[in-house]
Write an enzyme that holds these catalytic residues in place. Structure first.
Site, PDB file in Angstrom:
ATOM      1  N   ILE C  77       2.028  -5.774  -3.347  1.00  0.00           N
ATOM      2  CA  ILE C  77       3.478  -5.572  -3.385  1.00  0.00           C
ATOM      3  C   ILE C  77       4.114  -6.841  -3.942  1.00  0.00           C
ATOM      4  CG2 ILE C  77       5.518  -5.375  -1.902  1.00  0.00           C
ATOM      5  CD1 ILE C  77       3.853  -3.682  -0.021  1.00  0.00           C
ATOM      6  N   CYS C  78       4.989  -6.687  -4.907  1.00  0.00           N
ATOM      7  CA  CYS C  78       5.658  -7.854  -5.495  1.00  0.00           C
ATOM      8  C   CYS C  78       6.570  -8.518  -4.468  1.00  0.00           C
ATOM      9  CB  CYS C  78       6.491  -7.445  -6.703  1.00  0.00           C
ATOM     10  SG  CYS C  78       7.570  -8.773  -7.257  1.00  0.00           S
TER      11      CYS C  78
END
Lengths: 134, 102, 130
Positions: C77-78
């Site tokens: 997940i960024c």
């Protein structure tokens, strides 16, 4: 790490959605990885680099200046499609003056915007190894 | 280098599909998924444009997405091939690169 | 062949999360390798463990989580997108002085460099989004 030809395809106007802003964040990181980076502005993506953006009325930060900084990160291939501008009643004069400084030519300022026709844009897209769309 | 163009927008609502057709090159493949699958049907305001693309490009539709929208494969434009997710994966392997027209 | 998959939309709102999940399963079923799945924009919402859809609906986040466990996938997940949208792991919640975290097992939070690395390392990069 290997170098690949990365293209970031921008087809959406800024501010209405977060895609333009968050696309820029990816572009800046890709430059840090020293990749061969190109940006494509087609369809509503051309609105991302219009000059005179004023966001005071919408409560969002104006991030258009970040495009001006791309040259400092050696991101200097910004392909803009002529037909996309024309369809929207725009010309290159409506776009920001985006430049980079060429280290090999005594830091001469050169334009980052490369105006291309639709078929030339197709050629540039066909040369890429990784295409990320926003 | 052949490219797989993945389209997921209805041609009746957004310009993404037209834009894809305007940029795909001869020998490329186009795969319709999600809402784009409605563009596979013959006799629409869009079908002539897609038929023109079939002259020098391969066109595919993700069958499950078409069926989900109440459309049967026998209504598709001649020459369009239906694939499942395994076929989708094969298309990404057969083409050197992919581009999603979001 | 090695794949990187990018997911740009959250679950339920847009079909792209479902499509990406089915595509990932098909990639694995055909004996290919998934180098990384990167979640960006609203796609970070695929990593919350606090979703409670109606009982007869799919629980997309859990399906990702189980797929990751079964195939030892790297689901990233960024961090910048996650911070904006309130997706937090334990360390990040602590660092930000927040009273809760919500990441589901099988995901990790990291930087955008992970996406670029994914594009470099994989033979194919496929983007799902809106």
């Amino acid at each position: 790490m290997a170098t690949k030809k990365f293209m970031f395809v921008n087809r959406k106007a800024p501010y209405g959605t977060a895609y333009a802003l968050e696309s820029l964040e990816v572009v800046l990181i890709s430059a840090a990885f020293e990749q061969d980076v190109s940006l494509a502005f087609i369809d509503d993506g051309v609105y991302q680099i219009t000059k005179g953006q004023d966001t005071t009325g919408i409560g969002q930060k104006n991030f258009s200046n970040t495009y001006k900084a791309l040259g400092d990160y050696e991101v200097n291939k910004l392909y803009v499609e002529k037909e996309s501008l024309e369809e929207r009643g725009l010309t290159q004069d409506d776009l920001m003056d985006l430049v980079w400084e060429d280290e090999d030519e005594d830091w001469t300022e050169k334009p980052s915007i490369i105006m291309v026709s639709r078929s030339e844009m197709a050629d540039v897209m066909a040369e890429q190894e990784v295409t990320l769309s926003f | 280098m052949a490219m797989l163009h993945i389209v997921n927008k209805s041609p009746f609502e957004k310009v993404a599909f037209r834009s894809c057709l305007n940029h795909a090159k001869a020998g490329d493949s186009i795969l319709m998924i999600e809402d784009a699958t409605v563009g596979a049907i013959d006799g629409t305001s869009f079908s002539e444009k897609l038929k023109a693309a079939l002259a020098d490009k391969s066109v595919y539709v993700l069958g499950g997405d078409l069926a989900a929208r109440g459309l049967s494969e026998d209504r598709m434009i001649d020459g369009i091939k239906a694939v499942d997710y395994a076929g989708f994966v094969d298309l990404t392997v057969e083409n050197e690169t992919t581009q999603s027209w979001l | 062949m090695k794949f990187t998959i990018m997911v740009n939309e959250g679950p339920y709102q847009h079909q792209s999360a479902d499509s990406a999940l089915q595509f990932a399963r098909a990639v694995l079923a055909q004996g290919h390798e998934i180098f990384r799945i990167f979640f960006y924009h609203d796609g970070v919402n695929n990593g919350t463990r606090l979703s409670v859809p109606p009982a007869d609906d799919r629980l997309i986040q859990k399906e990702w989580s189980e797929l990751a466990k079964e195939h030892d996938l790297d689901l990233v997940i960024c961090i910048a997108a996650a911070q904006r949208r309130g997706i937090m792991d334990e360390d990040e919640a602590k660092r930000q002085g927040l009273d809760a975290n919500n990441i589901i097992e099988g995901f990790r939070i990291s930087g955008l460099g992970q996406l670029i690395e994914g594009g470099i390392e994989a033979d194919r990069t496929v983007v799902f989004g809106d």
